[in-house]
Design an enzyme around this catalytic site. Structure first.
Site, mmCIF file in Angstrom:
data_model
loop_
_atom_site.group_PDB
_atom_site.id
_atom_site.type_symbol
_atom_site.label_atom_id
_atom_site.label_comp_id
_atom_site.label_asym_id
_atom_site.label_seq_id
_atom_site.Cartn_x
_atom_site.Cartn_y
_atom_site.Cartn_z
ATOM 1 N N LYS A 175 -8.247 9.206 40.520
ATOM 2 C CA LYS A 175 -7.574 8.537 39.403
ATOM 3 C C LYS A 175 -7.242 7.081 39.688
ATOM 4 C CE LYS A 175 -6.116 12.385 36.724
ATOM 5 N NZ LYS A 175 -5.119 13.092 35.947
ATOM 6 N N LYS B 292 -15.793 18.478 36.492
ATOM 7 C CA LYS B 292 -14.968 19.468 35.798
ATOM 8 C C LYS B 292 -14.679 19.015 34.364
ATOM 9 C CE LYS B 292 -10.128 18.322 36.364
ATOM 10 N NZ LYS B 292 -9.003 18.856 35.687
ATOM 11 N N LYS C 264 -9.448 16.450 30.428
ATOM 12 C CA LYS C 264 -8.884 15.823 29.225
ATOM 13 C C LYS C 264 -9.311 14.376 29.144
ATOM 14 C CE LYS C 264 -4.515 18.062 29.527
ATOM 15 N NZ LYS C 264 -3.451 17.522 30.357
HETATM 16 P P1 ATP Z 1 -6.625 15.103 33.183
HETATM 17 O O1 ATP Z 1 -8.072 14.978 32.895
HETATM 18 O O2 ATP Z 1 -5.746 14.229 32.330
HETATM 19 O O3 ATP Z 1 -6.296 15.082 34.645
HETATM 20 P P2 ATP Z 1 -6.743 17.950 32.996
HETATM 21 O O4 ATP Z 1 -7.707 18.300 31.954
HETATM 22 O O5 ATP Z 1 -7.144 18.074 34.411
HETATM 23 O O6 ATP Z 1 -6.168 16.520 32.679
HETATM 24 P P3 ATP Z 1 -4.099 18.969 33.558
HETATM 25 O O7 ATP Z 1 -2.898 18.741 32.722
HETATM 26 O O8 ATP Z 1 -4.215 18.141 34.772
HETATM 27 O O9 ATP Z 1 -5.428 18.793 32.713
HETATM 28 O O10 ATP Z 1 -4.223 20.503 33.953
HETATM 29 C C1 ATP Z 1 -3.481 21.544 33.390
HETATM 30 C C2 ATP Z 1 -3.914 22.853 34.005
HETATM 31 O O11 ATP Z 1 -5.252 23.153 33.618
HETATM 32 C C3 ATP Z 1 -3.906 22.883 35.540
HETATM 33 O O12 ATP Z 1 -3.504 24.158 35.990
HETATM 34 C C4 ATP Z 1 -5.338 22.631 35.891
HETATM 35 O O13 ATP Z 1 -5.681 23.149 37.156
HETATM 36 C C5 ATP Z 1 -6.051 23.369 34.771
HETATM 37 N N1 ATP Z 1 -7.383 22.818 34.521
HETATM 38 C C6 ATP Z 1 -7.659 21.563 34.128
HETATM 39 N N2 ATP Z 1 -8.984 21.389 33.985
HETATM 40 C C7 ATP Z 1 -9.554 22.584 34.300
HETATM 41 C C8 ATP Z 1 -10.909 23.059 34.338
HETATM 42 N N3 ATP Z 1 -11.910 22.266 34.022
HETATM 43 N N4 ATP Z 1 -11.131 24.337 34.701
HETATM 44 C C9 ATP Z 1 -10.103 25.162 35.028
HETATM 45 N N5 ATP Z 1 -8.810 24.777 35.006
HETATM 46 C C10 ATP Z 1 -8.535 23.503 34.646
#
Ligand code: ATP
Ligand code: LTN
Length: 330
Positions: free
Chosen positions: A112, A194, A197
């Site tokens: 990040k 992965k 968001k």
């Molecule tokens: P960002 O891209 O802003 O970092 P994010 O999509 O990773 O956001 P988070 O708020 O960081 O979302 O994650 C919330 C929860 O969802 C955490 O438990 C994280 O491990 C899970 N998570 C996020 N992305 C994935 C994914 N691609 N597969 C499985 N679990 C996920």
């Protein structure tokens, strides 16, 4: 003994299928057997610049999503992190026993902060300390998260142990709960990344609020692997295995059953089935989401009650922590 469960999601934007399958779905299942706290971690969200108006909206959106996914406010407490200031207080204290080298090793920080150099905010760097505070504040022992959060959880364990050694036994040592299949849902456009968001690529992620037509389009356009055949092999066939993971969760079928069902079928037919199943899985959740968004009074009541319950527990722990560390006066 029952585990105390804690987890949270950042209200940075709408949630996607990875958030649901990696985190939320586990939360819904575990709440029947264990006391749970599910937090909307807005203090974490501001480690990356947020529009204040959007942030407020996203906080309510994430709360509605928790409920729509099936978190039962009669069983679990749902609340907003910044409304319980003990999180930030404990994070400061834990920051004094966390080593710079430990934070420098965090891959999420490296990803990040990218090429920002000295402009990187201190908050992004100390993000895992706040996460440790979230968990330790309640004596939580089980933390259901996606695989990307493993490293942060490992650090929370190190910090808890160090505090206990220095100041006496105070914190429980938490454990991550990781879904066997679906702990790392991949981007539909690049199975090496992965689903995230913050991915700007159109079609990389399926949002939980996407309508049927959008979901179908995104899945039909998802990249596939070279060669033919529907078989589960995340190393050699990452894109197809990712779609199979979605189908597995949406249909309840095992990977073996899925392989059998699509033996000899082409990617087109398989994708159609995946799209139908995902649309079917998200439909009822989307209906409930709209209902909660239309009932702000109910949402407020739930978040107020969650805040009050969390505050009571958090303050109890903080009294012990302040005494152990020697802060303030008797
Ligand atoms: P960002 O891209 O802003 O970092 P994010 O999509 O990773 O956001 P988070 O708020 O960081 O979302 O994650 C919330 C929860 O969802 C955490 O438990 C994280 O491990 C899970 N998570 C996020 N992305 C994935 C994914 N691609 N597969 C499985 N679990 C996920
Ligand atoms: N860092 C997590 C969100 C988070 C969290 C937590 C998860 C903040 N505090 C405590 C579990 C327990 C993420 O998913 N990015």
């Amino acid at each position: 003994m029952k585990d105390l469960v804690f987890s949270g999601i950042q209200p940075t934007s709408d949630l996607h299928l990875g958030n649901y399958l990696g985190a939320l779905k586990q939360w819904v299942a575990i709440q029947h057997d264990h006391p749970c706290l599910f937090c909307i971690v807005d203090l974490h969200a501001i480690t990356v610049a947020q529009d204040p108006k959007m942030l407020r909206q996203n906080i309510l959106g994430v709360a509605a999503t928790y409920l729509a996914a099936g978190i039962d406010p009669k069983r679990s407490h749902i609340y907003v992190q910044s409304e319980v200031p003990q999180h930030a207080e404990l994070a400061w204290i834990l920051g004094t026993i966390t080593k710079l080298g430990e934070l420098e090793r965090m891959t999420q920080f490296k990803d990040k902060s990218g090429k920002q150099g000295e402009r990187v905010g201190l908050g992004l760097f100390s993000y895992p300390v706040l996460m440790a505070a979230d968990i330790l504040l309640y004596g939580s022992t089980a933390v259901p998260v996606g695989q990307d959060q493993m490293q942060h959880l490992e650090l929370a364990r190190v910090i808890a142990r160090r505090f206990n050694e220095r100041f006496g036994d105070t914190f429980a040592i938490p454990q991550a709960l990781i879904q066997k299949i679906g702990n790392r849902i991949m981007s539909l456009q690049d199975p090496a990344k992965k689903m995230s968001k913050s991915d700007p690529m159109e079609g990389a992620k399926i949002l939980l609020r996407d309508d049927a037509e959008t979901i179908r389009k995104k899945i039909m356009r998802a990249v596939t692997d070279s060669g033919k055949g529907i078989s589960y092999d995340p190393e050699k066939k990452p894109a197809v295995s990712n779609l199979m993971t979605l189908y597995h969760h949406a249909s309840g079928k095992t990977m073996k059953e899925i392989e059998k069902e699509f033996a000899g079928a082409g990617y087109g037919d398989f994708k159609k089935a995946v799209a139908d199943a995902v649309i079917g899985m998200l439909g009822p959740m989307q209906k409930r989401m709209l209902e909660f968004r239309k009932n702000p009074a109910e949402l407020k009541r739930i978040l107020d009650a969650g805040r009050d319950a969390a505050t009571e527990q958090a303050e109890k722990m903080m009294r012990t922590v302040r005494t152990r560390v020697g802060l303030g006066r008797e």
